[in-house]
Design a protein around this motif. Structure first.
Motif, PDB file in Angstrom:
ATOM      1  N   ASP A 217       0.825  -1.209   0.000  1.00 18.31           N
ATOM      2  CA  ASP A 217       0.000   0.000   0.000  1.00 18.31           C
ATOM      3  C   ASP A 217       0.862   1.263   0.000  1.00 18.31           C
ATOM      4  O   ASP A 217       0.367   2.359   0.302  1.00 18.31           O
ATOM      5  CB  ASP A 217      -0.931   0.006   1.214  1.00 18.31           C
ATOM      6  CG  ASP A 217      -0.196  -0.322   2.512  1.00 18.31           C
ATOM      7  OD1 ASP A 217       1.058  -0.365   2.507  1.00 18.31           O
ATOM      8  OD2 ASP A 217      -0.866  -0.535   3.535  1.00 18.31           O
ATOM      9  N   ASN A 218       2.162   1.122  -0.301  1.00 15.65           N
ATOM     10  CA  ASN A 218       3.129   2.226  -0.394  1.00 15.65           C
ATOM     11  C   ASN A 218       3.504   2.834   0.952  1.00 15.65           C
ATOM     12  O   ASN A 218       4.226   3.839   0.990  1.00 15.65           O
ATOM     13  CB  ASN A 218       2.628   3.344  -1.338  1.00 15.65           C
ATOM     14  CG  ASN A 218       2.723   2.928  -2.786  1.00 15.65           C
ATOM     15  OD1 ASN A 218       3.667   2.259  -3.181  1.00 15.65           O
ATOM     16  ND2 ASN A 218       1.730   3.313  -3.576  1.00 15.65           N
ATOM     17  N   ARG A 219       3.064   2.256   2.037  1.00 17.82           N
ATOM     18  CA  ARG A 219       3.541   2.721   3.331  1.00 17.82           C
ATOM     19  C   ARG A 219       4.974   2.239   3.567  1.00 17.82           C
ATOM     20  O   ARG A 219       5.407   1.242   2.980  1.00 17.82           O
ATOM     21  CB  ARG A 219       2.613   2.224   4.442  1.00 17.82           C
ATOM     22  CG  ARG A 219       1.215   2.816   4.345  1.00 17.82           C
ATOM     23  CD  ARG A 219       0.273   2.193   5.330  1.00 17.82           C
ATOM     24  NE  ARG A 219      -1.064   2.743   5.178  1.00 17.82           N
ATOM     25  CZ  ARG A 219      -2.147   2.251   5.745  1.00 17.82           C
ATOM     26  NH1 ARG A 219      -2.042   1.196   6.525  1.00 17.82           N
ATOM     27  NH2 ARG A 219      -3.318   2.802   5.559  1.00 17.82           N
ATOM     28  N   LEU A 220       5.687   2.941   4.411  1.00 21.02           N
ATOM     29  CA  LEU A 220       7.097   2.666   4.653  1.00 21.02           C
ATOM     30  C   LEU A 220       7.280   2.173   6.082  1.00 21.02           C
ATOM     31  O   LEU A 220       6.635   2.680   7.010  1.00 21.02           O
ATOM     32  CB  LEU A 220       7.932   3.925   4.420  1.00 21.02           C
ATOM     33  CG  LEU A 220       7.762   4.582   3.041  1.00 21.02           C
ATOM     34  CD1 LEU A 220       8.473   5.921   3.005  1.00 21.02           C
ATOM     35  CD2 LEU A 220       8.268   3.663   1.947  1.00 21.02           C
ATOM     36  N   PHE A 221       8.170   1.200   6.265  1.00 26.17           N
ATOM     37  CA  PHE A 221       8.365   0.609   7.579  1.00 26.17           C
ATOM     38  C   PHE A 221       9.852   0.437   7.851  1.00 26.17           C
ATOM     39  O   PHE A 221      10.598  -0.065   7.001  1.00 26.17           O
ATOM     40  CB  PHE A 221       7.670  -0.753   7.667  1.00 26.17           C
ATOM     41  CG  PHE A 221       6.176  -0.688   7.513  1.00 26.17           C
ATOM     42  CD1 PHE A 221       5.351  -0.572   8.622  1.00 26.17           C
ATOM     43  CD2 PHE A 221       5.592  -0.716   6.254  1.00 26.17           C
ATOM     44  CE1 PHE A 221       3.978  -0.501   8.482  1.00 26.17           C
ATOM     45  CE2 PHE A 221       4.218  -0.647   6.101  1.00 26.17           C
ATOM     46  CZ  PHE A 221       3.406  -0.538   7.221  1.00 26.17           C
TER      47      PHE A 221
END
Length: 521
Positions: A217-221
């Motif tokens: 979902d294009n979130r960064l971690f």
């Protein structure tokens, strides 16, 4: 490390990765998805299974078919504590890393999680790859395995009474969901596949999960591992801090709990490293997969969240619980929240019919319900999602989800506990699969006699309570019997329980031209 290599040692351990890789050494027979097809999966051998929580071995043969981890000594080959493991991932209806387990002593007995129950049983069931009650997803490395029930998405643990329960939301903390698998036999295979000489097993290399990852979902971690502890900081693609997760690392499995910085949403997560990517195997975090990336230029690890802007992610923004909701099966509900207290009053045809009360903890509502008319009660566990409430536990059958709706034009404050059913219970009804039925009601007593080609073939008798008929049935010719539960609706009777397969609903019809009083057996 191949399973054939490991098989040379009586107590060799297995891994989920090794199971998948080495299972290809056997060629399963083709199978349709019928009766019992789990045994047509890839047999990976016979194993003893020890719980890390209480250091006891699992065995069957207990009261009510419950599996228990209570044996101090390793079970002997062929005993009730030895189980054959099947990889059914490639069979119809299964997913990756799907396994089934059956007793070696009694090969017709399989592991199973029942409907509306968390107890893991061992009994004579039809094990099918598309039957979630008899299949499990395995995750882990080095013989340390966690098993997740496909029936209720819970992870297995050992309860205080030594019973195996599918009752854990995420498999982290003090080895509560870890089981040690040790092989007690060698997997048979074609002679030409046996390596000669066989190379020495190589030690497992530690898995490095540290660094930056991007979600589907294009979130960064950002993942940081310290010993067996893991911390994950989540960011929007814009670099805005989103949430923080803490948990444990167990081989290639990371699991724990997440919290949104600003909006109070929280839950669990579980990811497994597969082919270089982290794949979601449990929990309710919306991100499904993570892949490694270079350090993003727009993210500051020490940045503080700004809770005024931007708007919360849609999947983590708690909905407004004050208002009207519509059940997916029946009824509209007036909901009210006061702090952590929650209440929903259900209405049918503008009349109150039940009340749900509970408390809110994060995105979970633990509640109880009561029917106004028949005083039946029960428990209910709801999960708050982006635009609905979802039932995740409890015993009511009236709804499994609720979505926002408009306030009804007319409602009453008084229940109508004796509604007149609009379907005529004195007359003729037609089954949706077969037969026509002569129905008779006398007070709360009810009877339906079924006819096929004008000849009687079965009889249904029961009692009416509100809009529910609790009944039994009997076939005139073969004397088979069973139970049946019907719901009286506006223009039909609907089966909501019981074990007959002849019909699931009945609707009004005309009297047949000719009927007989004698069965044609």
């Amino acid at each position: 490390m191949s399973l054939l290599n490991q098989a040379r040692t009586a107590t060799s351990a297995i891994t989920a990765t090794a199971l998948i890789a080495t299972a290809s050494l056997q060629t399963p027979s083709a199978s349709a998805n019928n009766g019992v097809n789990c045994e047509n999966g890839r047999s990976l051998g016979q194993f003893v299974i020890k719980s890390k929580l209480n250091d006891r071995y699992v065995s069957g043969g207990h009261h009510n078919d419950a599996l228990k981890a209570k044996l101090r000594d390793q079970p002997a080959p062929g005993s009730e504590g030895v189980f054959e493991l099947f990889d059914v991932s490639n069979l119809p209806g299964a997913v990756r890393n799907t396994f089934a387990l059956r007793s070696v002593k009694n090969p017709n007995e399989w592991w199973r999680v029942k409907n509306n129950d968390e107890t893991v049983l061992l009994g004579s069931y039809q094990c099918k790859s598309d039957r979630e009650s008899t299949t499990f997803v395995a995750t882990g490395l080095g013989g340390r395995m966690a098993l997740q029930s496909r029936k209720n998405d819970k992870w297995l643990k050992v309860n205080n009474d030594d019973r195996l329960k599918a009752s854990v939301d995420n498999p982290n903390g003090r080895d509560k969901s870890i089981f040690l698998f040790s092989q007690v036999n060698q997997v048979p295979g074609p002679a030409e596949l046996q390596p000669n000489p066989e190379p020495s097993p190589q030690p497992e290399q530690p898995v490095n999960l540290n660094g930056w990852w991007r979600g589907n979902d294009n979130r960064l971690f950002n993942i940081s591992v310290n010993g067996s502890n893991v911390t994950i900081k989540g960011f929007q693609s814009s670099g805005q801090p989103l949430n923080i997760s803490t948990g444990i690392v167990n081989g290639a499995l990371i699991s724990g709990n997440w919290n949104n910085y600003c909006y109070g949403a929280r839950g669990s997560f579980a990811f497994s490293l597969r082919n270089g990517a982290l794949v979601k195997v449990g929990g309710n975090l919306s991100t499904q997969t993570l892949v490694r990336i270079n350090t993003p230029a727009n993210v500051n690890l020490s940045a503080q969240p700004s809770c005024g802007t931007p708007q919360p992610p849609q999947d983590q923004a708690p909905p407004n619980l004050n208002g009207w909701w519509k059940g997916n099966n029946k009824g509209v509900y007036s909901a009210q929240r006061s702090g952590n207290n929650f209440q929903m009053k259900g209405f049918l045809n503008g009349k109150p019919f039940n009340l749900i009360t509970g408390t809110i903890q994060g995105n979970i509502i633990n509640a109880s319900w009561k029917n106004y008319c028949n005083n039946s009660t029960g428990s209910l566990k709801l999960r708050i999602e982006r635009n609905r409430l979802v039932k995740v536990g409890g015993n009511p059958g009236f709804n499994t989800s609720w979505t926002p709706t408009q306030k009804p034009a007319s409602i009453s404050s008084r229940p109508d506990c004796n509604p007149q059913p609009q379907v005529n219970l004195n007359g003729w009804l037609k089954g949706n699969n077969k037969g026509v039925y002569s129905a008779q009601r006398s007070g709360n007593n009810f009877q339906m006699k079924g006819f096929l080609n004008g000849k009687p073939f079965n009889l249904i008798t029961g009692t009416i309570q509100g809009n529910i008929i609790n009944a039994s049935w009997k076939n005139y010719c073969n004397n088979s019997t069973g139970s049946l539960k019907l719901r009286i609706e506006r223009n039909r009777l609907v089966k909501v329980g019981g074990n007959p397969g002849f019909n699931t609903s009945w609707t009004p019809t005309q009297k047949p031209a000719s009927i007989s009083s004698r069965p044609n057996c």
